[in-house]
Write a protein that holds these residues in place. Structure first.
Motif, PDB file in Angstrom:
ATOM      1  N   GLY A   1       0.807  -1.216   0.000  1.00  0.00           N
ATOM      2  CA  GLY A   1       0.000   0.000   0.000  1.00  0.00           C
ATOM      3  C   GLY A   1       0.837   1.262   0.000  1.00  0.00           C
ATOM      4  O   GLY A   1       0.411   2.304  -0.521  1.00  0.00           O
ATOM      5  N   MET A   2       2.030   1.173   0.577  1.00  0.00           N
ATOM      6  CA  MET A   2       2.910   2.342   0.630  1.00  0.00           C
ATOM      7  C   MET A   2       3.570   2.642  -0.713  1.00  0.00           C
ATOM      8  O   MET A   2       4.015   3.774  -0.942  1.00  0.00           O
ATOM      9  N   LEU A   3       3.671   1.653  -1.583  1.00  0.00           N
ATOM     10  CA  LEU A   3       4.385   1.853  -2.851  1.00  0.00           C
ATOM     11  C   LEU A   3       3.827   3.028  -3.663  1.00  0.00           C
ATOM     12  O   LEU A   3       4.582   3.926  -4.039  1.00  0.00           O
ATOM     13  N   PRO A   4       2.524   3.068  -3.975  1.00  0.00           N
ATOM     14  CA  PRO A   4       2.024   4.230  -4.720  1.00  0.00           C
ATOM     15  C   PRO A   4       2.020   5.494  -3.872  1.00  0.00           C
ATOM     16  O   PRO A   4       2.214   6.595  -4.397  1.00  0.00           O
ATOM     17  N   TRP A   5       1.803   5.347  -2.564  1.00  0.00           N
ATOM     18  CA  TRP A   5       1.701   6.524  -1.711  1.00  0.00           C
ATOM     19  C   TRP A   5       3.030   7.261  -1.592  1.00  0.00           C
ATOM     20  O   TRP A   5       3.060   8.497  -1.587  1.00  0.00           O
ATOM     21  N   LEU A   6       4.141   6.552  -1.493  1.00  0.00           N
ATOM     22  CA  LEU A   6       5.451   7.188  -1.341  1.00  0.00           C
ATOM     23  C   LEU A   6       5.751   8.121  -2.515  1.00  0.00           C
ATOM     24  O   LEU A   6       6.158   9.265  -2.332  1.00  0.00           O
ATOM     25  N   ALA A   7       5.562   7.597  -3.727  1.00  0.00           N
ATOM     26  CA  ALA A   7       5.843   8.411  -4.921  1.00  0.00           C
ATOM     27  C   ALA A   7       4.863   9.563  -5.043  1.00  0.00           C
ATOM     28  O   ALA A   7       5.241  10.698  -5.369  1.00  0.00           O
ATOM     29  N   PHE A   8       3.592   9.303  -4.776  1.00  0.00           N
ATOM     30  CA  PHE A   8       2.530  10.297  -4.910  1.00  0.00           C
ATOM     31  C   PHE A   8       2.703  11.428  -3.898  1.00  0.00           C
ATOM     32  O   PHE A   8       2.690  12.622  -4.250  1.00  0.00           O
TER      33      PHE A   8
ATOM     34  N   ALA B   1     -12.133  -1.975   7.906  1.00  0.00           N
ATOM     35  CA  ALA B   1     -12.247  -1.048   9.035  1.00  0.00           C
ATOM     36  C   ALA B   1     -12.952   0.243   8.655  1.00  0.00           C
ATOM     37  O   ALA B   1     -13.340   1.015   9.533  1.00  0.00           O
ATOM     38  N   LEU B   2     -13.140   0.483   7.360  1.00  0.00           N
ATOM     39  CA  LEU B   2     -13.828   1.700   6.923  1.00  0.00           C
ATOM     40  C   LEU B   2     -15.318   1.603   7.243  1.00  0.00           C
ATOM     41  O   LEU B   2     -15.910   0.526   7.133  1.00  0.00           O
ATOM     42  N   PRO B   3     -15.945   2.706   7.625  1.00  0.00           N
ATOM     43  CA  PRO B   3     -17.398   2.667   7.909  1.00  0.00           C
ATOM     44  C   PRO B   3     -18.186   2.357   6.642  1.00  0.00           C
ATOM     45  O   PRO B   3     -17.951   2.957   5.592  1.00  0.00           O
ATOM     46  N   ARG B   4     -19.097   1.394   6.748  1.00  0.00           N
ATOM     47  CA  ARG B   4     -19.869   0.952   5.577  1.00  0.00           C
ATOM     48  C   ARG B   4     -20.665   2.089   4.946  1.00  0.00           C
ATOM     49  O   ARG B   4     -20.794   2.170   3.727  1.00  0.00           O
ATOM     50  N   GLN B   5     -21.210   2.970   5.784  1.00  0.00           N
ATOM     51  CA  GLN B   5     -22.057   4.045   5.267  1.00  0.00           C
ATOM     52  C   GLN B   5     -21.275   5.016   4.396  1.00  0.00           C
ATOM     53  O   GLN B   5     -21.823   5.624   3.469  1.00  0.00           O
ATOM     54  N   ALA B   6     -19.981   5.182   4.693  1.00  0.00           N
ATOM     55  CA  ALA B   6     -19.163   6.146   3.958  1.00  0.00           C
ATOM     56  C   ALA B   6     -18.217   5.473   2.968  1.00  0.00           C
ATOM     57  O   ALA B   6     -17.347   6.133   2.398  1.00  0.00           O
ATOM     58  N   LEU B   7     -18.394   4.166   2.737  1.00  0.00           N
ATOM     59  CA  LEU B   7     -17.476   3.442   1.861  1.00  0.00           C
ATOM     60  C   LEU B   7     -17.489   4.006   0.444  1.00  0.00           C
ATOM     61  O   LEU B   7     -16.455   4.098  -0.212  1.00  0.00           O
ATOM     62  N   TRP B   8     -18.678   4.405  -0.031  1.00  0.00           N
ATOM     63  CA  TRP B   8     -18.780   4.962  -1.384  1.00  0.00           C
ATOM     64  C   TRP B   8     -17.934   6.227  -1.533  1.00  0.00           C
ATOM     65  O   TRP B   8     -17.382   6.491  -2.607  1.00  0.00           O
ATOM     66  N   LEU B   9     -17.802   6.987  -0.446  1.00  0.00           N
ATOM     67  CA  LEU B   9     -17.007   8.204  -0.487  1.00  0.00           C
ATOM     68  C   LEU B   9     -15.513   7.883  -0.487  1.00  0.00           C
ATOM     69  O   LEU B   9     -14.742   8.483  -1.238  1.00  0.00           O
ATOM     70  N   PHE B  10     -15.114   6.910   0.325  1.00  0.00           N
ATOM     71  CA  PHE B  10     -13.703   6.515   0.369  1.00  0.00           C
ATOM     72  C   PHE B  10     -13.249   5.924  -0.957  1.00  0.00           C
ATOM     73  O   PHE B  10     -12.089   6.063  -1.342  1.00  0.00           O
ATOM     74  N   GLU B  11     -14.166   5.262  -1.672  1.00  0.00           N
ATOM     75  CA  GLU B  11     -13.808   4.649  -2.953  1.00  0.00           C
ATOM     76  C   GLU B  11     -13.543   5.687  -4.039  1.00  0.00           C
ATOM     77  O   GLU B  11     -12.979   5.362  -5.082  1.00  0.00           O
ATOM     78  N   LYS B  12     -13.950   6.937  -3.806  1.00  0.00           N
ATOM     79  CA  LYS B  12     -13.647   8.016  -4.758  1.00  0.00           C
ATOM     80  C   LYS B  12     -12.232   8.556  -4.566  1.00  0.00           C
ATOM     81  O   LYS B  12     -11.761   9.357  -5.369  1.00  0.00           O
ATOM     82  N   ASN B  13     -11.578   8.138  -3.517  1.00  0.00           N
ATOM     83  CA  ASN B  13     -10.217   8.570  -3.222  1.00  0.00           C
ATOM     84  C   ASN B  13      -9.256   7.926  -4.225  1.00  0.00           C
ATOM     85  O   ASN B  13      -9.148   6.692  -4.277  1.00  0.00           O
ATOM     86  N   PRO B  14      -8.533   8.703  -5.039  1.00  0.00           N
ATOM     87  CA  PRO B  14      -7.631   8.096  -6.033  1.00  0.00           C
ATOM     88  C   PRO B  14      -6.528   7.254  -5.398  1.00  0.00           C
ATOM     89  O   PRO B  14      -6.122   6.234  -5.962  1.00  0.00           O
ATOM     90  N   ALA B  15      -6.049   7.648  -4.217  1.00  0.00           N
ATOM     91  CA  ALA B  15      -5.024   6.846  -3.537  1.00  0.00           C
ATOM     92  C   ALA B  15      -5.596   5.495  -3.136  1.00  0.00           C
ATOM     93  O   ALA B  15      -4.890   4.476  -3.163  1.00  0.00           O
ATOM     94  N   TYR B  16      -6.866   5.460  -2.760  1.00  0.00           N
ATOM     95  CA  TYR B  16      -7.535   4.199  -2.399  1.00  0.00           C
ATOM     96  C   TYR B  16      -7.570   3.251  -3.598  1.00  0.00           C
ATOM     97  O   TYR B  16      -7.293   2.048  -3.470  1.00  0.00           O
ATOM     98  N   VAL B  17      -7.887   3.783  -4.775  1.00  0.00           N
ATOM     99  CA  VAL B  17      -7.932   2.961  -5.996  1.00  0.00           C
ATOM    100  C   VAL B  17      -6.543   2.407  -6.317  1.00  0.00           C
ATOM    101  O   VAL B  17      -6.392   1.232  -6.670  1.00  0.00           O
ATOM    102  N   LEU B  18      -5.518   3.243  -6.176  1.00  0.00           N
ATOM    103  CA  LEU B  18      -4.153   2.789  -6.454  1.00  0.00           C
ATOM    104  C   LEU B  18      -3.710   1.709  -5.476  1.00  0.00           C
ATOM    105  O   LEU B  18      -3.114   0.705  -5.872  1.00  0.00           O
ATOM    106  N   VAL B  19      -4.011   1.894  -4.192  1.00  0.00           N
ATOM    107  CA  VAL B  19      -3.629   0.903  -3.180  1.00  0.00           C
ATOM    108  C   VAL B  19      -4.324  -0.427  -3.454  1.00  0.00           C
ATOM    109  O   VAL B  19      -3.699  -1.495  -3.405  1.00  0.00           O
ATOM    110  N   ARG B  20      -5.618  -0.367  -3.764  1.00  0.00           N
ATOM    111  CA  ARG B  20      -6.350  -1.598  -4.098  1.00  0.00           C
ATOM    112  C   ARG B  20      -5.758  -2.281  -5.322  1.00  0.00           C
ATOM    113  O   ARG B  20      -5.639  -3.518  -5.361  1.00  0.00           O
ATOM    114  N   SER B  21      -5.371  -1.500  -6.316  1.00  0.00           N
ATOM    115  CA  SER B  21      -4.823  -2.074  -7.549  1.00  0.00           C
ATOM    116  C   SER B  21      -3.477  -2.729  -7.296  1.00  0.00           C
ATOM    117  O   SER B  21      -3.211  -3.844  -7.775  1.00  0.00           O
ATOM    118  N   TYR B  22      -2.607  -2.073  -6.541  1.00  0.00           N
ATOM    119  CA  TYR B  22      -1.297  -2.649  -6.236  1.00  0.00           C
ATOM    120  C   TYR B  22      -1.445  -3.957  -5.453  1.00  0.00           C
ATOM    121  O   TYR B  22      -0.759  -4.951  -5.731  1.00  0.00           O
TER     122      TYR B  22
END
Length: 295
Positions: free
Chosen positions: A107-114, A230-251
């Motif tokens: 998860g740190m791999l994309p975050w470090l460069a970004f 650990a993310l709150p289910r009600q706000a999961l749709w909002l967290f999924e809009k986070n580009p860093a979240y998409v990159l971490v999931r992809s890596y």
């Protein structure tokens, strides 16, 4: 005579405005790609000098490009895996801290460069003000330099991660070949935001301090050191809009789960990254005329 008449008819005020608009649009779409390609040798040279200059005079020298992210990862590992006993993946408790280590480093791999690029972007023009005032110097490549330098640091972290993957899991999955596909939207988004922040930092000197706070908040809003569950289910749709979240999931998908990246989310990220790339360059190019006066 007929062709001249036809041309005269086309050159109405509205037609001339449309032609100018077309030229501007072509410039804004083509130039963001043409300028970095044209000056790629200069970019590589400046990135090399930047990396060498950052650690010049230190005992470890270039090894700090590996030591620094490694020490950072070990610190988070101690806090979250040892003290707080956070676990990742199915059967997380049985997997123990090793599984946390792999998921966390991945998860740190994309975050470090970004984060490194975005943290340095607001001050890059201030640091190179002598180059900005030179008429012939391509100022547009300065934000590109720090984005590429961030990727260079991320590359060394990737080598550490691949070594850990071979040691603990005895191999690298074939899905790791998807990495260039994941890197493309990451690079577009990073450079686009760097162009925007670099120009903004000239006019608003507090941008750097604000970005330091925002990146800290952004890091903890991204499931890097804790599982997605650990993310709150009600706000999961909002967290999924986070580009860093998409990159971490992809890596994590391509390196740890032997699966393809989430194509739908990655496609949206690629579209957003391309938009950020073109609009960021447009903002930078429009603001460039005022740089010398403000600096």
């Amino acid at each position: 005579a007929g062709s001249v008449t036809a041309r005269t008819r086309r050159l109405t005020p509205l037609a001339r405005r449309w032609e100018r608009t077309q030229r501007v649009l072509r410039r804004l779409v083509v130039s963001p790609f043409r300028i970095p390609l044209r000056h790629r040798a200069l970019i590589c040279s400046m990135v090399r000098r930047d990396v060498h200059g950052r650690y010049r005079g230190s005992v470890a020298g270039l090894f700090w490009t590996v030591i620094h992210p490694l020490l950072l990862m070990l610190t988070y590992f101690f806090v979250f895996a040892v003290v707080l006993q956070v676990r990742f993946g199915p059967g997380a408790e049985a997997a123990g801290p090793v599984n946390f280590l792999l998921y966390f480093i991945c998860g740190m791999l994309p975050w470090l460069a970004f984060s490194e690029a975005l943290g340095r972007a607001p001050s890059v023009l201030l640091e190179h003000r002598t180059l900005v005032t030179r008429v012939l110097f391509p100022v547009e490549i300065l934000p590109v330099n720090i984005a590429v330098a961030g990727l260079a640091g991320g590359f060394f972290a990737l080598l550490v991660f691949l070594g850990a993957l071979v040691y603990f899991r005895h191999g690298i999955p074939a899905t790791a070949l998807y990495l260039p596909v994941v890197l493309l939207p990451q690079v577009l988004l990073t450079i686009g935001l760097c162009w925007f922040l670099a120009a903004l930092g000239v006019f608003l000197r507090d941008t750097g301090q604000f970005m330091a706070f925002l990146l800290t908040l952004w890091f903890f809003a991204t499931p890097i050191c804790y599982p997605e569950s650990a993310l709150p289910r009600q706000a999961l749709w909002l967290f999924e809009k986070n580009p860093a979240y998409v990159l971490v999931r992809s890596y994590r998908a391509i390196f740890l789960e032997a699966a393809a990246p989430p194509w739908r989310a990655l496609a949206w990220l690629a579209a957003g990254g391309l938009a950020a790339y073109i609009l960021g360059f447009g903002w930078f190019h429009k603001s460039r005329k005022s740089f010398a006066d403000v600096l």
